[in-house]
Write a protein that holds these residues in place. Structure first.
Motif, PDB file in Angstrom:
ATOM      1  N   LEU A   1      35.368  39.740  48.403  1.00 21.93           N
ATOM      2  CA  LEU A   1      34.429  40.425  47.517  1.00 21.93           C
ATOM      3  C   LEU A   1      34.452  41.906  47.826  1.00 21.93           C
ATOM      4  O   LEU A   1      34.532  42.312  48.993  1.00 21.93           O
ATOM      5  N   CYS A   2      34.354  42.729  46.775  1.00 19.52           N
ATOM      6  CA  CYS A   2      34.283  44.177  46.955  1.00 19.52           C
ATOM      7  C   CYS A   2      33.295  44.759  45.958  1.00 19.52           C
ATOM      8  O   CYS A   2      33.310  44.404  44.775  1.00 19.52           O
ATOM      9  N   SER A   3      32.415  45.646  46.422  1.00 19.11           N
ATOM     10  CA  SER A   3      31.438  46.327  45.577  1.00 19.11           C
ATOM     11  C   SER A   3      31.676  47.823  45.631  1.00 19.11           C
ATOM     12  O   SER A   3      31.748  48.404  46.719  1.00 19.11           O
ATOM     13  N   ALA A   4      31.823  48.433  44.462  1.00 24.66           N
ATOM     14  CA  ALA A   4      31.921  49.887  44.334  1.00 24.66           C
ATOM     15  C   ALA A   4      33.020  50.486  45.209  1.00 24.66           C
ATOM     16  O   ALA A   4      32.884  51.594  45.719  1.00 24.66           O
ATOM     17  N   GLY A   5      34.119  49.747  45.387  1.00 21.26           N
ATOM     18  CA  GLY A   5      35.246  50.260  46.153  1.00 21.26           C
ATOM     19  C   GLY A   5      35.033  50.298  47.645  1.00 21.26           C
ATOM     20  O   GLY A   5      35.849  50.884  48.375  1.00 21.26           O
ATOM     21  N   ASN A   6      33.969  49.679  48.134  1.00 21.28           N
ATOM     22  CA  ASN A   6      33.662  49.699  49.561  1.00 21.28           C
ATOM     23  C   ASN A   6      34.538  48.711  50.331  1.00 21.28           C
ATOM     24  O   ASN A   6      35.439  48.080  49.784  1.00 21.28           O
ATOM     25  N   ALA A   7      34.239  48.533  51.609  1.00 26.58           N
ATOM     26  CA  ALA A   7      35.016  47.645  52.461  1.00 26.58           C
ATOM     27  C   ALA A   7      34.974  46.215  51.923  1.00 26.58           C
ATOM     28  O   ALA A   7      33.975  45.769  51.350  1.00 26.58           O
ATOM     29  N   ILE A   8      36.048  45.497  52.109  1.00 24.31           N
ATOM     30  CA  ILE A   8      36.168  44.117  51.657  1.00 24.31           C
ATOM     31  C   ILE A   8      35.326  43.195  52.543  1.00 24.31           C
ATOM     32  O   ILE A   8      35.336  43.312  53.768  1.00 24.31           O
ATOM     33  N   ALA A   9      34.595  42.280  51.913  1.00 23.84           N
ATOM     34  CA  ALA A   9      33.930  41.195  52.626  1.00 23.84           C
ATOM     35  C   ALA A   9      34.725  39.932  52.309  1.00 23.84           C
ATOM     36  O   ALA A   9      34.967  39.626  51.132  1.00 23.84           O
ATOM     37  N   SER A  10      35.148  39.196  53.326  1.00 25.28           N
ATOM     38  CA  SER A  10      36.060  38.088  53.091  1.00 25.28           C
ATOM     39  C   SER A  10      35.598  36.806  53.762  1.00 25.28           C
ATOM     40  O   SER A  10      34.757  36.812  54.662  1.00 25.28           O
ATOM     41  N   ASP A  11      36.171  35.711  53.301  1.00 21.18           N
ATOM     42  CA  ASP A  11      35.966  34.396  53.894  1.00 21.18           C
ATOM     43  C   ASP A  11      37.300  33.676  53.783  1.00 21.18           C
ATOM     44  O   ASP A  11      37.850  33.544  52.680  1.00 21.18           O
ATOM     45  N   THR A  12      37.850  33.229  54.912  1.00 22.22           N
ATOM     46  CA  THR A  12      39.205  32.676  54.920  1.00 22.22           C
ATOM     47  C   THR A  12      39.230  31.159  55.064  1.00 22.22           C
ATOM     48  O   THR A  12      40.240  30.581  55.458  1.00 22.22           O
ATOM     49  N   SER A  13      38.128  30.518  54.727  1.00 22.36           N
ATOM     50  CA  SER A  13      38.098  29.066  54.806  1.00 22.36           C
ATOM     51  C   SER A  13      37.289  28.510  53.649  1.00 22.36           C
ATOM     52  O   SER A  13      36.160  28.949  53.407  1.00 22.36           O
ATOM     53  N   GLY A  14      37.857  27.563  52.906  1.00 23.57           N
ATOM     54  CA  GLY A  14      37.119  26.943  51.817  1.00 23.57           C
ATOM     55  C   GLY A  14      38.021  26.335  50.770  1.00 23.57           C
ATOM     56  O   GLY A  14      39.096  26.861  50.466  1.00 23.57           O
ATOM     57  N   SER A  15      37.586  25.193  50.219  1.00 24.36           N
ATOM     58  CA  SER A  15      38.324  24.519  49.162  1.00 24.36           C
ATOM     59  C   SER A  15      37.720  24.860  47.804  1.00 24.36           C
ATOM     60  O   SER A  15      36.564  25.283  47.703  1.00 24.36           O
ATOM     61  N   LEU A  16      38.502  24.651  46.744  1.00 21.76           N
ATOM     62  CA  LEU A  16      38.098  25.071  45.408  1.00 21.76           C
ATOM     63  C   LEU A  16      37.631  23.894  44.549  1.00 21.76           C
ATOM     64  O   LEU A  16      38.194  22.794  44.636  1.00 21.76           O
ATOM     65  N   PRO A  17      36.641  24.117  43.687  1.00 22.07           N
ATOM     66  CA  PRO A  17      36.224  23.122  42.698  1.00 22.07           C
ATOM     67  C   PRO A  17      37.106  23.217  41.461  1.00 22.07           C
ATOM     68  O   PRO A  17      38.044  24.022  41.410  1.00 22.07           O
ATOM     69  N   SER A  18      36.775  22.437  40.446  1.00 18.84           N
ATOM     70  CA  SER A  18      37.493  22.478  39.172  1.00 18.84           C
ATOM     71  C   SER A  18      36.502  22.725  38.039  1.00 18.84           C
ATOM     72  O   SER A  18      36.079  21.797  37.340  1.00 18.84           O
ATOM     73  N   PRO A  19      36.108  23.972  37.830  1.00 21.31           N
ATOM     74  CA  PRO A  19      35.112  24.289  36.784  1.00 21.31           C
ATOM     75  C   PRO A  19      35.631  23.976  35.387  1.00 21.31           C
ATOM     76  O   PRO A  19      36.840  24.013  35.124  1.00 21.31           O
ATOM     77  N   ASP A  20      34.686  23.704  34.473  1.00 20.32           N
ATOM     78  CA  ASP A  20      35.061  23.486  33.073  1.00 20.32           C
ATOM     79  C   ASP A  20      34.271  24.367  32.113  1.00 20.32           C
ATOM     80  O   ASP A  20      34.357  24.192  30.904  1.00 20.32           O
ATOM     81  N   ARG A  21      33.514  25.322  32.664  1.00 15.34           N
ATOM     82  CA  ARG A  21      32.738  26.227  31.810  1.00 15.34           C
ATOM     83  C   ARG A  21      32.331  27.469  32.591  1.00 15.34           C
ATOM     84  O   ARG A  21      32.376  27.487  33.821  1.00 15.34           O
ATOM     85  N   LEU A  22      31.915  28.487  31.851  1.00 12.85           N
ATOM     86  CA  LEU A  22      31.405  29.723  32.444  1.00 12.85           C
ATOM     87  C   LEU A  22      30.028  30.006  31.870  1.00 12.85           C
ATOM     88  O   LEU A  22      29.812  29.864  30.661  1.00 12.85           O
TER      89      LEU A  22
END
Length: 382
Positions: free
Chosen positions: A325-346
């Motif tokens: 994640l990045c806000s306004a060009g600032n330093a990156i906030a990261s997370d290097t562990s996690g599995s993904l879901p399968s979304p069907d809508r926004l």
């Protein structure tokens, strides 16, 4: 995107005039002073508890050492419906108007559009059945908030033509019944003075709503009125044609309506909103937060602090075990562990995170079908 809202609602048009959008129509709003395009206004449901909000001369509104003169000024909606709140000649008295309203015991916001005339100071007050009469003063000549008493805060926003929208934000419970009050005065912190029988201020569009910040104006007549929530979705083939389950990046350009109110930006999900989802929200501590959940379990979360309620860009990239994640060009906030879901809508402004609201203007949402690099995220959000 598909848009719906089960009521009329207001926004500022390209000329800076307060306009009304029909039921079900999106509100593309503009800055009322500069006339620059701001984006899509997305708000939660709110109710204006004050009757005759645009007819302040109605007998249902009590006048104390004052009168209300109709058709005295061009109102923010461009019509000759602005009122003059005029003092009488009573000596050493408060000159004001007020309502008697039944409320719930939560925080409320009292707001009104006001403009200087012979007098340039105004105050708003909420008398509570449980005790206390908190007040906030406003300088209508210079567009600034004066004294705000304990338990309150004030906000003032220029809407053009010398008009300001002034708000008293009551931080504590309002009580079972209240008397929302608009008063003329001659100085910051003052209420009582000797009137001359002709001086006053211009007022229009009063509103009392439960909440921690003011929302768009909701006109009323003989009864209170409710603005329904804005609902923005993308489903079916309209969603699956562009969304990549394996990796992707969202960049959102937006502005919260108030600092620290908490609002959902977007959520790609399936089933219950927080069960299988990827999304972003603005939290109560002025952070952009990106997250991923699978089967109700948080897989990843990243947060970045932002300037209070400032318009900015925020981006969130996702891939298996690779979130940033990045806000306004600032330093990156990261997370290097996690599995993904399968979304069907926004959904946009989903209002499903705890303590969140629909309270923002979204200028643009962009999406890439790949997890952009951290350097690209910083460049795109700067």
């Amino acid at each position: 995107l598909t848009f719906s809202r089960a009521s009329l609602a207001t926004m500022y048009d390209a000329a800076g005039t307060l306009a009304t959008a029909s039921s079900g129509s999106p509100r593309l709003t503009y800055d009322p002073v500069t006339h620059s395009a701001l984006g899509l206004l997305v708000e939660e449901q709110r109710t204006n508890l004050l009757t005759y909000s645009g007819a302040l001369d109605n007998a249902a509104i009590t006048k104390s050492n004052s009168s209300v003169v109709a058709a005295s000024a061009t109102a923010p909606d461009g019509t000759l419906t602005g009122f003059k709140l005029r003092e009488d000649s009573t000596a050493s008295a408060d000159h004001r108007i007020y309502w008697t309203v039944t409320t719930t015991a939560v925080g409320h916001v009292l707001s009104v559009f006001a403009k200087a005339a012979e007098r340039s100071w105004m105050y708003l007050r909420i008398d509570r059945s449980g005790g206390g009469t908190p007040r906030v003063w406003f300088d209508l000549a210079n567009g600034v908030v004066g004294t705000a008493e304990t338990g309150t805060s004030g906000a003032i926003t220029s809407v053009g033509g010398g008009w300001y929208r002034c708000s008293l934000i009551l931080d504590t419970a309002a009580g079972a019944s209240v008397n929302p009050l608009i008063g003329i005065t001659t100085a910051n912190g003052a209420t009582a003075y000797s009137g001359d029988g002709s001086s006053g201020i211009y007022v229009w569009g009063a509103q009392l709503e439960a909440g921690a910040f003011p929302t768009s104006y909701i006109p009323t007549g003989a009864a209170s009125a409710t603005r329904a929530a804005d609902v923005v979705t993308c489903t079916g083939a309209a969603f699956s044609s562009w969304f990549n389950v394996a990796e992707g990046t969202f960049v959102v350009e937006y502005q919260p309506l108030a600092a620290g109110v908490g609002c959902d930006l977007f959520m790609a999900h399936s089933g219950a909103p927080l069960t299988n989802s990827i999304g972003m929200y603005y939290d109560l501590s002025n952070h952009d937060v990106g997250w991923c959940r699978l089967a109700g379990v948080t897989q990843a979360a990243a947060a970045s602090v932002v300037a209070n309620a400032a318009a900015h860009k925020a981006g969130f990239g996702y891939a298996s075990n690779d979130f940033a994640l990045c806000s306004a060009g600032n330093a990156i906030a990261s997370d290097t562990s996690g599995s993904l879901p399968s979304p069907d809508r926004l959904t946009v402004g989903a209002n499903s995170i705890a303590s969140s609201s629909q309270a923002m203007v979204i200028k643009r949402i962009r999406y890439w079908r790949k997890r952009l690099t951290n350097a690209q995220l910083q460049a795109l959000t700067a």
